[in-house]
Motif scaffolding. Structure first.
Motif, PDB file in Angstrom:
ATOM      1  N   GLY A  90      38.603  46.074  35.502  1.00  0.00           N
ATOM      2  CA  GLY A  90      39.482  46.000  35.783  1.00  0.00           C
ATOM      3  C   GLY A  90      39.359  47.781  35.462  1.00  0.00           C
ATOM      4  N   LEU A  91      39.289  47.754  33.944  1.00  0.00           N
ATOM      5  CA  LEU A  91      39.461  49.841  34.039  1.00  0.00           C
ATOM      6  C   LEU A  91      38.675  50.463  34.260  1.00  0.00           C
ATOM      7  N   LYS A 104      48.074  52.760  31.479  1.00  0.00           N
ATOM      8  CA  LYS A 104      48.981  52.080  31.643  1.00  0.00           C
ATOM      9  C   LYS A 104      48.400  50.305  32.433  1.00  0.00           C
ATOM     10  N   TYR A 105      47.249  50.401  32.577  1.00  0.00           N
ATOM     11  CA  TYR A 105      46.782  49.477  32.643  1.00  0.00           C
ATOM     12  C   TYR A 105      46.307  48.257  31.368  1.00  0.00           C
ATOM     13  N   CYS A 106      45.362  49.952  30.236  1.00  0.00           N
ATOM     14  CA  CYS A 106      45.310  49.195  29.302  1.00  0.00           C
ATOM     15  C   CYS A 106      46.502  48.618  28.414  1.00  0.00           C
ATOM     16  N   PRO A 123      45.327  33.444  26.165  1.00  0.00           N
ATOM     17  CA  PRO A 123      45.160  33.910  27.447  1.00  0.00           C
ATOM     18  C   PRO A 123      43.883  34.389  27.847  1.00  0.00           C
ATOM     19  N   THR A 124      43.475  34.034  29.310  1.00  0.00           N
ATOM     20  CA  THR A 124      42.565  34.990  30.019  1.00  0.00           C
ATOM     21  C   THR A 124      43.022  35.561  30.588  1.00  0.00           C
ATOM     22  N   PHE A 125      41.053  35.934  31.730  1.00  0.00           N
ATOM     23  CA  PHE A 125      41.314  37.213  32.052  1.00  0.00           C
ATOM     24  C   PHE A 125      40.355  36.513  33.512  1.00  0.00           C
ATOM     25  N   ASP A 126      41.267  35.840  34.634  1.00  0.00           N
ATOM     26  CA  ASP A 126      40.294  35.633  35.467  1.00  0.00           C
ATOM     27  C   ASP A 126      40.842  36.498  36.801  1.00  0.00           C
ATOM     28  N   ALA A 127      39.846  36.271  37.787  1.00  0.00           N
ATOM     29  CA  ALA A 127      40.067  37.081  38.600  1.00  0.00           C
ATOM     30  C   ALA A 127      42.081  37.338  39.100  1.00  0.00           C
ATOM     31  N   GLN A 128      42.357  36.279  39.252  1.00  0.00           N
ATOM     32  CA  GLN A 128      43.260  36.689  39.585  1.00  0.00           C
ATOM     33  C   GLN A 128      44.996  37.601  38.962  1.00  0.00           C
ATOM     34  N   THR A 129      44.229  37.224  37.411  1.00  0.00           N
ATOM     35  CA  THR A 129      45.353  37.968  36.192  1.00  0.00           C
ATOM     36  C   THR A 129      45.060  39.183  36.630  1.00  0.00           C
ATOM     37  N   VAL A 130      43.425  39.572  36.481  1.00  0.00           N
ATOM     38  CA  VAL A 130      43.006  41.040  36.520  1.00  0.00           C
ATOM     39  C   VAL A 130      43.202  42.237  38.160  1.00  0.00           C
ATOM     40  N   GLU A 131      43.469  41.011  38.982  1.00  0.00           N
ATOM     41  CA  GLU A 131      44.189  41.844  40.217  1.00  0.00           C
ATOM     42  C   GLU A 131      45.420  41.707  40.297  1.00  0.00           C
ATOM     43  N   ASP A 132      46.292  41.588  39.724  1.00  0.00           N
ATOM     44  CA  ASP A 132      47.621  40.730  39.177  1.00  0.00           C
ATOM     45  C   ASP A 132      48.578  42.435  38.368  1.00  0.00           C
ATOM     46  N   LEU A 133      47.569  42.376  37.174  1.00  0.00           N
ATOM     47  CA  LEU A 133      47.191  43.242  36.064  1.00  0.00           C
ATOM     48  C   LEU A 133      47.055  45.445  37.027  1.00  0.00           C
ATOM     49  N   SER A 140      45.751  49.370  44.128  1.00  0.00           N
ATOM     50  CA  SER A 140      45.374  48.417  45.417  1.00  0.00           C
ATOM     51  C   SER A 140      43.909  48.421  44.236  1.00  0.00           C
ATOM     52  N   ILE A 141      44.182  47.031  45.062  1.00  0.00           N
ATOM     53  CA  ILE A 141      43.013  46.208  44.798  1.00  0.00           C
ATOM     54  C   ILE A 141      41.631  45.244  45.795  1.00  0.00           C
ATOM     55  N   GLN A 142      42.183  46.732  46.396  1.00  0.00           N
ATOM     56  CA  GLN A 142      41.062  46.414  48.293  1.00  0.00           C
ATOM     57  C   GLN A 142      39.967  46.973  48.209  1.00  0.00           C
ATOM     58  N   GLY A 143      38.865  45.984  47.879  1.00  0.00           N
ATOM     59  CA  GLY A 143      37.865  45.690  47.496  1.00  0.00           C
ATOM     60  C   GLY A 143      37.304  45.829  45.932  1.00  0.00           C
ATOM     61  N   PHE A 144      38.195  45.303  45.431  1.00  0.00           N
ATOM     62  CA  PHE A 144      37.930  45.078  44.404  1.00  0.00           C
ATOM     63  C   PHE A 144      36.907  44.063  43.782  1.00  0.00           C
ATOM     64  N   ASP A 145      37.240  43.443  44.083  1.00  0.00           N
ATOM     65  CA  ASP A 145      36.007  41.824  44.057  1.00  0.00           C
ATOM     66  C   ASP A 145      34.876  42.290  44.453  1.00  0.00           C
ATOM     67  N   GLU A 146      34.143  43.328  44.901  1.00  0.00           N
ATOM     68  CA  GLU A 146      32.803  43.995  44.957  1.00  0.00           C
ATOM     69  C   GLU A 146      32.563  44.169  44.986  1.00  0.00           C
ATOM     70  N   PHE A 147      33.788  45.470  43.875  1.00  0.00           N
ATOM     71  CA  PHE A 147      33.540  46.345  43.088  1.00  0.00           C
ATOM     72  C   PHE A 147      32.810  45.570  42.295  1.00  0.00           C
TER      73      PHE A 147
END
Length: 501
Positions: A90-91, A104-106, A123-133, A140-147
């Motif tokens: 995500g960073l 800001k993300y950090c 605390p956990t950093f699962d996919a949903q948590t990172v996308e919410d952050l 935008s989170i479009q394409g983040f999963d593939e990235f």
């Protein structure tokens, strides 16, 4: 902006979290941008000293909580390792947008990992948590999963920077690298010396707290052009000393040092400065730090003769080196940091050719101390430079005696007898007793400061110690000293105001 400060981080590091407000002060005060880069941290191994490693981890947790309290934070009791791969991806994703979004993300990710919240246990950093952050930062989170699935592991490790030992790690001025959050004052000093401050009111805090010379470009706070702090303050060793030097009602600060430690060497003058600025007495005590046990052993053929071929390759590692790669990395980093500070102090630090046994030298320290504070100061001022210029073998009894004779230190004492008897009898026992007591008090290495039962391991804590002494009203009434006390220490709450999460 003028220059970029690269900061390697991992979200399971409280050290990195505690950096954030201080990094914001750099952006606030200097024409600099901060770029965060991922570095998945791992626990470094300590050679065959599991008990030491356990005690060090406990100390670090305590130390993190101590500094977090100054910022008004309450950290989670984090004794587990958070899986941070997705958060670090995500960073990288935020970095594509810009450095302000990355910052800001950090802040949000560290807050999720470390700040106590009602009901949160682990605390956990699962996919949903990172996308919410990411979404909360306006990204935008479009394409983040593939990235994130295509991010190679090397991008989350050292990458091209193999000299990174741990996080946080700071890279600036092309290839200059410093480790841990205590390096931030040095980084501020560098930007100040480059004239990158945003206004003329910014004072290089490290100039005063660490007794560095003022950067040439900085405003002169003493009103005399061309003079720095060292030329304006009377050095402690120039004072007249009584044999039993104690100020009236002075607070005692125990400072544990070892002759074979370059970090202790560089802390001597900064520790004495506490006595110049506050109503305290610094009590130097010997501590035989087990370097071999913690970092392994590296022995070279030549101990002395700095002009010989053996000493020409001082930065190379001997074939008989017993250190593992992680230990080698740590030791090289520690020496690099030492040399960086030594350059400011105009002090020469040459790499040690072996791990010395400092027992005799520490007993000699005790002897000089019993002869009077004047002699202790003379001894410290002489033996450290000789040791670290490779001009003296501190294991050689005859050389120690010659040194003390040249300094005028008596070799006989009305109470303690002769120095020869002291080294083989009472002095050796006293050194062991001091060592045992120090370990019971929580001392892990040198230099260590012990004040009111609390241990501060490392010279990097001097700013916090000075801040505490000031809060107790112990500063000395002197206009020059007042300037010293009024510097904006990084951990002064008012200094990081506006930098809180």
């Amino acid at each position: 902006m003028g220059e970029t400060l690269e900061v390697f981080i991992d979200f399971n590091s409280a050290q990195c979290f505690l950096c954030l407000p201080l990094l914001r002060t750099i952006v606030r005060d200097y024409d600099v941008k901060v770029k965060f880069l991922p570095h998945q941290s791992s626990e470094k191994s300590y050679a065959n000293v599991s008990e030491y490693n356990k005690r060090m981890k406990e100390y670090r947790r305590f130390d993190n909580r101590r500094y977090a309290k100054l910022l008004g934070w309450e950290l989670i009791e984090n004794s587990y390792s958070i899986k941070t791969r997705l958060a670090l991806c995500g960073l990288l994703w935020a970095n594509q947008k810009g450095w302000t979004e990355s910052f800001k993300y950090c802040e949000k990710a560290f807050k999720h990992a470390w700040m106590k919240e009602h009901g949160k246990v682990v605390p956990t950093f699962d996919a949903q948590t990172v996308e919410d952050l990411l979404l909360s930062c306006g990204l935008s989170i479009q394409g983040f999963d593939e990235f994130q699935r295509n991010v190679p592991d090397w991008r989350l490790l050292d990458g091209p920077y193999k000299s990174i030992v741990a996080v946080p790690c700071f890279r600036y001025n092309l290839d200059k690298i410093l480790h841990n959050r205590y390096s931030i004052p040095f980084i501020r000093y560098y930007f100040h010396s480059k004239g990158m401050q945003r206004n003329s009111q910014v004072i290089p805090d490290i100039t005063l707290a660490y007794r560095f010379p003022e950067p040439v470009i900085s405003p002169n706070i003493f009103g005399m052009p061309g003079t720095g702090l060292n030329s304006k303050l009377k050095r402690y060793r120039e004072r007249s000393h009584n044999q039993n030097y104690l100020r009236h009602n002075a607070k005692i600060i125990d400072v544990y040092i070892d002759i074979k430690s370059p970090h202790a060497y560089l802390a001597i003058e900064m520790s004495r400065a506490l006595e110049e600025d506050f109503n305290v007495t610094v009590d130097f005590l010997p501590f035989d730090f087990n370097i071999t046990g913690v970092f392994g052993e590296s022995v070279k053929e030549s101990v002395k003769n700095p002009g010989t071929m053996e000493s020409a390759n001082e930065h190379k590692i001997d074939e008989n080196n017993q250190r593992n790669p992680d230990q080698l990395k740590i030791v090289k980093s520690l020496y690099a940091d030492c040399r960086y500070l030594a350059n400011f102090q105009k002090t020469k630090i040459m790499g040690s050719l072996k791990v010395f046994d400092s027992t005799l030298a520490l007993i000699a320290l005790l002897w000089a101390k019993k002869c009077g504070r004047k002699y202790l100061d003379l001894f410290l001022d002489a033996i450290y430079p000789l040791m670290w210029r490779r001009e003296m073998d501190i294991e050689d009894y005859k050389e120690l005696v010659m040194l003390m004779v040249s300094l005028g230190i008596p070799l006989k004492h009305d109470i303690y007898g002769s120095f020869s008897d002291f080294t083989s009898g009472r002095g050796r026992k006293e050194l062991i007793d001091i060592q045992v007591r120090a370990e019971k008090r929580g001392v892990l290495g040198v230099p260590s400061y012990l004040m009111e039962g609390e241990v501060y391991f490392g010279k990097e804590h001097l700013s916090l110690i000075r801040l505490k002494l000031e809060s107790e009203g112990l500063q000395i009434a002197n206009p020059i000293v007042k300037n010293v006390v009024d510097v904006p220490y990084l951990w002064r709450p008012s200094f990081v105001e506006g930098s809180r999460l």
